[in-house]
Design a protein around this motif. Structure first.
Motif, PDB file in Angstrom:
ATOM      1  N   ALA A  92       0.830  -1.207   0.000  1.00 17.04           N
ATOM      2  CA  ALA A  92       0.000   0.000   0.000  1.00 17.04           C
ATOM      3  C   ALA A  92       0.861   1.252   0.000  1.00 17.04           C
ATOM      4  O   ALA A  92       0.529   2.253  -0.655  1.00 17.04           O
ATOM      5  CB  ALA A  92      -0.922  -0.007   1.221  1.00 17.04           C
ATOM      6  N   ALA A  96       0.725   4.102  -2.965  1.00 18.51           N
ATOM      7  CA  ALA A  96       0.292   5.453  -2.620  1.00 18.51           C
ATOM      8  C   ALA A  96       1.391   6.491  -2.817  1.00 18.51           C
ATOM      9  O   ALA A  96       1.099   7.640  -3.163  1.00 18.51           O
ATOM     10  CB  ALA A  96      -0.195   5.496  -1.172  1.00 18.51           C
ATOM     11  N   LEU A 255      -6.535   0.547  -2.521  1.00 16.54           N
ATOM     12  CA  LEU A 255      -6.108   1.545  -1.537  1.00 16.54           C
ATOM     13  C   LEU A 255      -7.306   2.211  -0.878  1.00 16.54           C
ATOM     14  O   LEU A 255      -7.294   2.484   0.332  1.00 16.54           O
ATOM     15  CB  LEU A 255      -5.228   2.602  -2.207  1.00 16.54           C
ATOM     16  CG  LEU A 255      -3.772   2.232  -2.478  1.00 16.54           C
ATOM     17  CD1 LEU A 255      -3.081   3.367  -3.238  1.00 16.54           C
ATOM     18  CD2 LEU A 255      -3.032   1.948  -1.186  1.00 16.54           C
ATOM     19  N   THR A 265      -1.152   1.916   8.438  1.00 17.52           N
ATOM     20  CA  THR A 265      -1.907   1.997   7.184  1.00 17.52           C
ATOM     21  C   THR A 265      -2.143   3.446   6.786  1.00 17.52           C
ATOM     22  O   THR A 265      -2.048   3.808   5.609  1.00 17.52           O
ATOM     23  CB  THR A 265      -3.238   1.258   7.319  1.00 17.52           C
ATOM     24  OG1 THR A 265      -2.998  -0.094   7.703  1.00 17.52           O
ATOM     25  CG2 THR A 265      -4.003   1.274   6.008  1.00 17.52           C
ATOM     26  N   ARG A 269      -0.830   5.315   3.335  1.00 15.04           N
ATOM     27  CA  ARG A 269      -1.716   5.977   2.378  1.00 15.04           C
ATOM     28  C   ARG A 269      -1.452   7.476   2.270  1.00 15.04           C
ATOM     29  O   ARG A 269      -1.477   8.039   1.174  1.00 15.04           O
ATOM     30  CB  ARG A 269      -3.171   5.747   2.783  1.00 15.04           C
ATOM     31  CG  ARG A 269      -3.658   4.320   2.594  1.00 15.04           C
ATOM     32  CD  ARG A 269      -5.128   4.204   2.947  1.00 15.04           C
ATOM     33  NE  ARG A 269      -5.935   5.122   2.140  1.00 15.04           N
ATOM     34  CZ  ARG A 269      -7.239   5.307   2.311  1.00 15.04           C
ATOM     35  NH1 ARG A 269      -7.882   4.654   3.263  1.00 15.04           N
ATOM     36  NH2 ARG A 269      -7.908   6.139   1.543  1.00 15.04           N
TER      37      ARG A 269
END
Length: 290
Positions: A92, A96, A255, A265, A269
């Motif tokens: 992730a 991102a 995402l 997390t 992001r």
């Protein structure tokens, strides 16, 4: 094209000067001038042809930029079909924010595990050199150097270029979640082309408005508003659709499904903006001379 427009405007100014001199000095008495000629009045070339070439340039440049951006968006959408539906935190982070986001996430993970100390002055200090739990963490510890201390801005690029980060990126590309390097470069170039077309149209519209009489500026600006609106809308869609240009459409959908409640997390992001003030200050520090 701009050179041709400049030559056209220069030629048009010469003709205007010639007609003004003829009007001041008087034209020779020709037989055909003694009698009025029936027919429509001559077109106001000096009013229309000054801004029309500028408008055509803006229209062509904007059309090419928008068509290129749409083509890149369709290509990226085709690359992301049939992707798997599981993401790790590191994956992730790459989708991102790219390799540097992966480096940031690993540094913060080591800091929270008390293996590396991240000071607000922008320095990373190794606390336990033998505590790397995977290849990426060992890469970060090695990037800090044998002295056990190094500026964070010097560590991040070394980690981003590591083989383990490239392997992570290749795996995401193979699953259709990340854009390949050629597609990513094309997407970035398309965004730059849209910005250039928007600014060029804005500048040409302002120049055209200055070249016509004040009472005729409204229609001229209305014509230039068309390519300006098209470039602006395409630019907004491109920025909203692919803010980082790392993830494919399928990767961006995954995402969006991640919960932001987990701190790691959220860091993956949104980047270091979600960290506490001391850690944010550590990542905002720049190398001297940069």
């Amino acid at each position: 094209m701009l050179v041709l427009v400049g030559q056209f405007l220069l030629l048009q100014q010469r003709f205007e000067l010639r007609f003004q001199l003829v009007g001041l000095l008087g034209a020779p008495d020709r037989p055909q001038d003694r009698f009025p000629v029936a027919g429509p009045a001559p077109l106001p070339y000096n009013r229309i042809m000054v801004w029309v070439p500028l408008f055509l340039v803006a229209l062509v440049v904007t059309g090419i930029a928008c068509a290129r951006a749409c083509r890149d968006a369709v290509t990226a959408d085709l690359l992301g079909r049939g992707a798997a539906a599981e993401l790790t935190v590191l994956e992730a982070a790459y989708l991102a924010g790219g390799p540097l986001r992966v480096a940031d996430l690993t540094l913060v993970s080591l800091h929270r595990a008390r293996l590396v100390l991240l000071a607000h002055t922008g320095w990373a200090t190794v606390v336990d050199a033998a505590g790397g739990r995977d290849e990426l963490e060992r890469t970060v510890l090695g990037a800090i150097g044998p002295d056990g201390q190094s500026p964070i801005p010097a560590v991040r690029p070394l980690v981003a270029e590591a083989a383990c980060v490239r392997a992570l990126a290749d795996g995401l590309v193979a699953r259709g979640l990340a854009l390949p390097e050629p597609a990513r470069r094309a997407t970035v170039a398309g965004g730059r082309g849209l910005r250039a077309a928007f600014l060029l149209t804005l500048g040409l519209g302002a120049a055209a408005a200055m070249l016509v009489p004040e009472g005729e500026r409204g229609p001229v600006l209305a014509w230039f508003a068309l390519p300006l609106l098209a470039a602006g809308l395409c630019l907004l869609v491109a920025r909203a659709d692919a803010p980082g240009c790392w993830a494919s459409p399928a990767g961006r959908r995954l995402l969006a499904e991640l919960s932001p409640r987990d701190p790691m997390t959220a860091l993956a992001r949104r980047g270091t903006a979600v960290l506490e003030p001391e850690l944010r200050a550590a990542f905002r520090t720049r190398l001297s001379g940069t």
